[in-house]
Design a protein around this motif. Structure first.
Motif, PDB file in Angstrom:
ATOM      1  N   HIS A 138       0.837  -1.203   0.000  1.00 44.70           N
ATOM      2  CA  HIS A 138       0.000   0.000   0.000  1.00 44.70           C
ATOM      3  C   HIS A 138       0.867   1.246   0.000  1.00 44.70           C
ATOM      4  CE1 HIS A 138       1.197  -0.615   4.173  1.00 44.70           C
ATOM      5  NE2 HIS A 138       0.982   0.683   4.373  1.00 44.70           N
ATOM      6  N   ASP A 140       0.735   5.021   1.934  1.00 44.20           N
ATOM      7  CA  ASP A 140       0.056   5.522   3.125  1.00 44.20           C
ATOM      8  C   ASP A 140      -0.884   6.678   2.787  1.00 44.20           C
ATOM      9  OD1 ASP A 140       1.279   3.700   4.778  1.00 44.20           O
ATOM     10  OD2 ASP A 140       2.781   5.093   5.550  1.00 44.20           O
ATOM     11  N   ARG A 154       8.675   9.082   6.682  1.00 47.49           N
ATOM     12  CA  ARG A 154       8.751   8.285   7.912  1.00 47.49           C
ATOM     13  C   ARG A 154      10.166   7.769   8.146  1.00 47.49           C
ATOM     14  NH1 ARG A 154       2.676   5.491   8.164  1.00 47.49           N
ATOM     15  NH2 ARG A 154       2.048   7.056   9.681  1.00 47.49           N
ATOM     16  N   HIS A 252       4.602  -0.299   0.017  1.00 46.38           N
ATOM     17  CA  HIS A 252       5.372  -1.079   0.985  1.00 46.38           C
ATOM     18  C   HIS A 252       4.430  -1.978   1.768  1.00 46.38           C
ATOM     19  CE1 HIS A 252       3.826   2.503   3.002  1.00 46.38           C
ATOM     20  NE2 HIS A 252       3.862   1.814   4.130  1.00 46.38           N
TER      21      HIS A 252
HETATM   22 FE    FE Z   1       2.256   1.967   5.594  1.00 44.89          FE
END
Ligand code: FE
Ligand code: SIN
Length: 308
Positions: A138, A140, A154, A252
């Protein structure tokens, strides 16, 4: 293309030469994961007591901490233990921020610090529905916190004490993924955003960008054939390493591992070295229109409610 770009250095607040900073921004914006093989977030003796899945409340995927409000969630710890957990989360938030500040100073200037999370539960044991299942590839997107195109950066540190890696799958480049799914994504229906906001389901305005990113997230996760057959590779991030990625851009999936820290940063698109690489720019190019402009219909509805 190697999905990882290695960056050497064993300090979060180290000094990086300008060519390394340029290489880092270029790789990150180009959809690579910056991997720091010698950069460990070392826990002190007190903190090592939190290497226990019982720190989590059993329902949440993570222990999470919001630096701006000081709210700690997802744990049943109380009293002094809770304070120490909070201090550890704060320490990771500050450590991750120092890394962004020294390596990516052009992002740091307008950065918003998002949530900090600690993931003491084995990935395979985390409860979830398919939408929440992060072992499916997916990108984010936040259902309740629209971001109007702002980037999601992130920083992750694997602190597994037994030396176990964090196993991820990484998927195809964002543009290819978007081209594949865009034709099948439903369009936002008139008034939907306004309704979401008015009923308190979203904190802020859900732009068309947020709508499409969320639809992409859900549709990718729900497509079993895609999950199995799209271009992908498996990567193991060893214990005592750190990595950083734009998770709104890079498909990821977390397959296995335990004991991970993660810090989210929100980066405005205009801070990027190349804003044309942002998912917002890619989606706008593919759809041929702005995805952050507010349609006049929504504004009208808002005014009529205020007047009544
Ligand atoms: Fe994620
Ligand atoms: C995710 O960001 O989707 C999961 C990453 C992880 O927990 O390893």
């Amino acid at each position: 293309m190697d999905p990882l770009e290695n960056i050497d250095g064993d300090r979060f607040d180290g000094v990086f030469p300008v060519p390394v900073m340029d290489r880092a921004a270029h790789a990150l914006e180009g959809g690579k994961v910056l991997f720091f093989p010698r950069l460990a977030f070392a826990l002190n003796a007190d903190e090592r007591g939190f290497l226990d899945p019982r720190c989590s409340d059993g329902r949440s995927k993570n222990v999470s901490y919001d630096l701006s409000s000081g709210v700690l969630k997802g744990t049943t710890l109380a009293g002094g233990e809770r304070d120490r957990m909070q201090a550890m989360m704060l320490r990771f938030a500050q450590t991750a921020r120092a890394l962004v500040a020294t390596l990516l100073p052009m992002y740091e200037r307008q950065l918003r610090v998002g949530r900090t999370s600690y993931r003491p539960v084995e990935v395979k044991d985390r409860p979830s529905s398919y939408r929440k299942d992060d072992s499916r590839l997916h990108v984010d997107a936040f259902p309740t916190r629209p971001n109007q195109g702002e980037r999601i950066l992130r920083v992750f540190s694997n602190v597994n004490p037994a030396g176990r890696g964090r196993i991820w799958r990484l998927g195809e480049p964002f543009e290819i993924c978007a081209q594949r799914f865009l034709p099948s994504l439903r369009r936002p229906f008139p008034g939907q955003r306004w309704l979401l906001r008015a009923t308190g389901l979203t904190a802020g305005y859900r732009s068309d960008y947020d709508h499409y990113m969320l639809a992409l997230h859900d549709t990718m996760k729900g497509d079993d054939h895609y999950q199995r057959h799209c271009r992908q590779c498996e990567v193991s991030f060893p214990a005592a390493t750190t990595w950083m990625v734009f998770t709104d851009q890079v498909p990821h999936a977390a397959m296995a591992g335990q004991y991970l820290f993660e810090q989210t940063f929100h980066v405005p698109v205009q801070c990027l070295q190349d804003p044309a690489t942002a998912p917002l720019a890619v989606l706008e190019r593919l759809l041929g229109r702005s995805l952050t402009a507010r349609p006049s219909g929504d504004a009208l509805q808002k005014r009529s409610i205020r007047a009544s």
